[in-house]
Design an enzyme around this catalytic site. Structure first.
Site, PDB file in Angstrom:
ATOM      1  N   GLY A  91       0.824  -1.212   0.000  1.00  0.00           N
ATOM      2  CA  GLY A  91       0.000   0.000   0.000  1.00  0.00           C
ATOM      3  C   GLY A  91       0.849   1.249   0.000  1.00  0.00           C
ATOM      4  O   GLY A  91       2.077   1.200   0.050  1.00  0.00           O
ATOM      5  N   LYS A 114       3.741  11.744  -3.693  1.00  0.00           N
ATOM      6  CA  LYS A 114       4.743  10.808  -3.168  1.00  0.00           C
ATOM      7  C   LYS A 114       5.633  11.598  -2.218  1.00  0.00           C
ATOM      8  O   LYS A 114       6.115  12.677  -2.583  1.00  0.00           O
ATOM      9  CB  LYS A 114       5.558  10.265  -4.344  1.00  0.00           C
ATOM     10  CG  LYS A 114       6.369   9.045  -4.055  1.00  0.00           C
ATOM     11  CD  LYS A 114       6.693   8.386  -5.400  1.00  0.00           C
ATOM     12  CE  LYS A 114       7.819   7.395  -5.308  1.00  0.00           C
ATOM     13  NZ  LYS A 114       8.063   6.771  -6.611  1.00  0.00           N
ATOM     14  N   ASP A 253       3.634  -4.885  -7.477  1.00  0.00           N
ATOM     15  CA  ASP A 253       3.039  -3.634  -6.998  1.00  0.00           C
ATOM     16  C   ASP A 253       3.519  -2.445  -7.835  1.00  0.00           C
ATOM     17  O   ASP A 253       3.007  -1.340  -7.680  1.00  0.00           O
ATOM     18  CB  ASP A 253       3.383  -3.393  -5.516  1.00  0.00           C
ATOM     19  CG  ASP A 253       4.862  -3.524  -5.226  1.00  0.00           C
ATOM     20  OD1 ASP A 253       5.434  -4.582  -5.547  1.00  0.00           O
ATOM     21  OD2 ASP A 253       5.466  -2.569  -4.702  1.00  0.00           O
TER      22      ASP A 253
HETATM   23  P1  AMP Z   1       8.635   1.159  -3.914  1.00  0.00           P
HETATM   24  O1  AMP Z   1       9.938   0.428  -3.812  1.00  0.00           O
HETATM   25  O2  AMP Z   1       8.786   2.648  -4.007  1.00  0.00           O
HETATM   26  O3  AMP Z   1       7.751   0.630  -4.984  1.00  0.00           O
HETATM   27  O4  AMP Z   1       7.901   0.931  -2.514  1.00  0.00           O
HETATM   28  C1  AMP Z   1       7.498  -0.335  -2.045  1.00  0.00           C
HETATM   29  C2  AMP Z   1       6.630  -0.151  -0.821  1.00  0.00           C
HETATM   30  O5  AMP Z   1       7.355   0.493   0.229  1.00  0.00           O
HETATM   31  C3  AMP Z   1       5.391   0.698  -1.025  1.00  0.00           C
HETATM   32  O6  AMP Z   1       4.386   0.155  -0.204  1.00  0.00           O
HETATM   33  C4  AMP Z   1       5.827   2.062  -0.537  1.00  0.00           C
HETATM   34  O7  AMP Z   1       4.741   2.865  -0.169  1.00  0.00           O
HETATM   35  C5  AMP Z   1       6.700   1.695   0.632  1.00  0.00           C
HETATM   36  N1  AMP Z   1       7.719   2.721   0.943  1.00  0.00           N
HETATM   37  C6  AMP Z   1       8.854   3.002   0.233  1.00  0.00           C
HETATM   38  N2  AMP Z   1       9.559   3.985   0.829  1.00  0.00           N
HETATM   39  C7  AMP Z   1       8.878   4.337   1.952  1.00  0.00           C
HETATM   40  C8  AMP Z   1       9.081   5.299   3.004  1.00  0.00           C
HETATM   41  N3  AMP Z   1      10.157   6.079   3.021  1.00  0.00           N
HETATM   42  N4  AMP Z   1       8.154   5.373   3.970  1.00  0.00           N
HETATM   43  C9  AMP Z   1       7.072   4.574   3.964  1.00  0.00           C
HETATM   44  N5  AMP Z   1       6.817   3.661   3.022  1.00  0.00           N
HETATM   45  C10 AMP Z   1       7.696   3.537   2.019  1.00  0.00           C
HETATM   46 MG    MG Z   2       6.008   1.107  -5.725  1.00  0.00          MG
END
Ligand code: AMP
Ligand code: MG
Length: 486
Positions: A91, A114, A253
């Site tokens: 999520g 974001k 995702d």
């Molecule tokens: P991503 O690698 O950007 O596709 O992120 C994978 C998951 O990690 C997603 O659920 C993001 O919302 C969460 N996520 C990535 N970076 C952060 C962060 N700094 N704080 C909270 N959630 C994160």
């Molecule tokens: Mg992502």
């Protein structure tokens, strides 16, 4: 007093129709917001006044801190296979769907943030994003759009005035992005994992209306939906391969059901052509290497099929057979899109025999890999060769007799150099230029970033003065590494 334009109305179709997958949430306040980048043309497409976006109210929209009446921002729930392992609850950990806008063409577009703070999906994360990676997504996604690759778009980046702790302390930022939706393969996995088939059906119906309306008229609408996603992804990944884009983190995702590229994390463009190229620091096994992207996409689509099974047929075996058959079309769709794209890159005439074209393409790529030829420089140099000046192209290859032999056979087909110039970009967001621009931006100088955005958003035009944006990296740039979750 509201200075929000009266015409700005944010819809909440997703939040209302799929409430089980939406957690109402607010953006974190921004202590000292400063606009770093704004996309005037996209704003205009959305019916937003670019001058207004630069006002405190506009910046409030871009950070989610000051929204029009009736706005209902939510964090979206989704699952995902990350490097093959299933996480049932990912999520939006640091993102929000602000709402949907109707663009000038009447299409519904998500406005999404974001780096807008922790949400209930943040797990251990801080919910934040740093200036560098958000500007990176801005420039790379806008370059992709200019290259004709379906993608989420960047509307603006605002520095928040808050620090973000990574390996060092970095300035924080929020990216406002726009997409036809943020629904992912992982969204379907989430709905399926709840065991609530009615929810899964509502999600599928929502996606059919938004992205694949032709499926509604089919005898089996959910199978037609699946076919449409398979087709959209086959076409998308072929486009990535043609421009030399490496996504870097093709988890389920991070794969949309609309067929738009999403989540510019550890992505990068190829310099030298090599199918084994990996940039991501955590992709040790090359799961998401350049050459493996079609295989990774097909694997993700198999996971989508599993999620959709309850909608495909009441009889499980029959459902599996139908899905398997549909997924089987991925390879032929991908190959057809790739072959057509390569014919166009090489300026091959329409009537040319398919087997001859395939041989020319395959042989060229073997030679290019062997000589570490720059994947972007090559095709414009070949256009010059098609005009009779082969010097630039010959200069790229170590193995001259083999290249000369290939070139003579290719030129004998009568390639069209003008068509090649329209298909093959001069400028991509090269890794060394992106790094240079982001480094300067973080230090407070936005000029190199703005010049880079300008250069890569007119990728095909030969513009004097932009030669350094078309050149391969200097020899001392070395091996490039990118990072996730930055
Ligand atoms: P991503 O690698 O950007 O596709 O992120 C994978 C998951 O990690 C997603 O659920 C993001 O919302 C969460 N996520 C990535 N970076 C952060 C962060 N700094 N704080 C909270 N959630 C994160
Ligand atoms: Mg992502």
């Amino acid at each position: 007093m509201s200075v929000t334009p009266v015409s700005l109305h944010l819809h909440d179709h997703f939040a209302r129709e799929l409430g089980e997958m939406a957690v109402p949430w607010q953006a974190e306040r921004t202590p000292d917001p400063r606009l770093l980048a704004v996309n005037d043309r996209l704003a205009d497409d959305l019916g937003l006044d670019p001058a207004w976006l630069r006002t405190p109210e506009g910046i409030g929209l871009l950070t989610g801190t000051r929204l029009p009446d009736g706005a209902a921002p939510v964090a979206q729930a989704y699952s995902g296979h990350q490097f093959g392992g299933f996480s049932p609850r990912l999520g939006d950990g640091r993102a929000l769907l602000v709402g949907e806008l109707v663009d000038r063409d009447g299409a519904l577009r998500d406005l999404h943030l974001k780096g807008s703070g922790r949400t209930p999906f943040a797990r251990g994360g801080d919910g934040l994003a740093a200036v560098g990676p958000m500007l990176r997504e801005y420039v790379v996604s806008e370059a992709m759009h200019a290259l004709g690759v379906p993608t989420t778009r960047a509307l603006g980046v605002v520095a928040t005035g808050r620090s973000v702790r990574r390996e060092e302390i970095l300035p924080g930022a929020v990216l406002a992005r726009v997409a036809s939706s943020h629904l992912r393969v992982g969204s379907f996995q989430y709905a399926a994992a709840t065991g609530d088939v009615a929810l899964l059906r509502r999600l599928a119906d929502h996606v059919i209306v938004r992205h694949h309306p032709a499926a509604a008229g089919s005898e089996r609408p959910y199978l037609a939906l699946y076919d449409a996603v398979v087709a959209a992804q086959a076409s998308l990944v072929a486009r990535w391969m043609l421009v030399g884009f490496v996504h870097g983190v093709m988890n389920t995702d991070n794969m949309t059901v609309s067929g738009e590229t999403i989540d510019y994390g550890p992505c990068a463009f190829l310099d030298a052509f090599d199918p084994a190229t990996v940039y991501s620091s955590i992709d040790h096994e090359g799961r998401y290497s350049y050459g493996n992207q079609p295989v990774a996409a097909e694997w993700n689509l198999a996971r989508l099929a599993e999620a959709l099974l309850p909608l495909l047929d009441d009889d499980q075996e029959r459902a599996v057979a139908l899905a398997t058959d549909s997924l089987g079309a991925f390879r032929s769709r991908y190959s057809a899109a790739w072959a057509a794209g390569m014919r166009s890159k090489l300026g091959l005439p329409d009537g040319l025999d398919g087997a001859v074209a395939t041989t020319l393409v395959d042989e060229l790529l073997v030679l290019a890999e062997r000589s570490h030829v720059d994947h972007t420089v090559l095709y414009r140099a070949l256009a010059s060769a098609a005009r009779g000046d082969a010097d630039a192209a010959r200069g790229l290859f170590l193995d001259l007799p083999d290249f000369d032999d290939w070139c003579a056979r290719w030129r004998a087909t009568g390639p069209d150099p003008d068509a090649m110039d329209r298909t093959n970009p001069l400028r991509i967001p090269r890794n060394h230029l992106v790094e240079e621009a982001l480094h300067a931006a973080v230090a407070g100088d936005l000029d190199p970033f703005e010049r880079l955005v300008d250069a890569v958003t007119s990728p095909f035009d030969d513009r004097p003065g932009l030669e350094r944006y078309a050149a391969p990296p200097p020899d001392d740039f070395g091996a490039y590494r990118t990072f996730c979750g930055t």
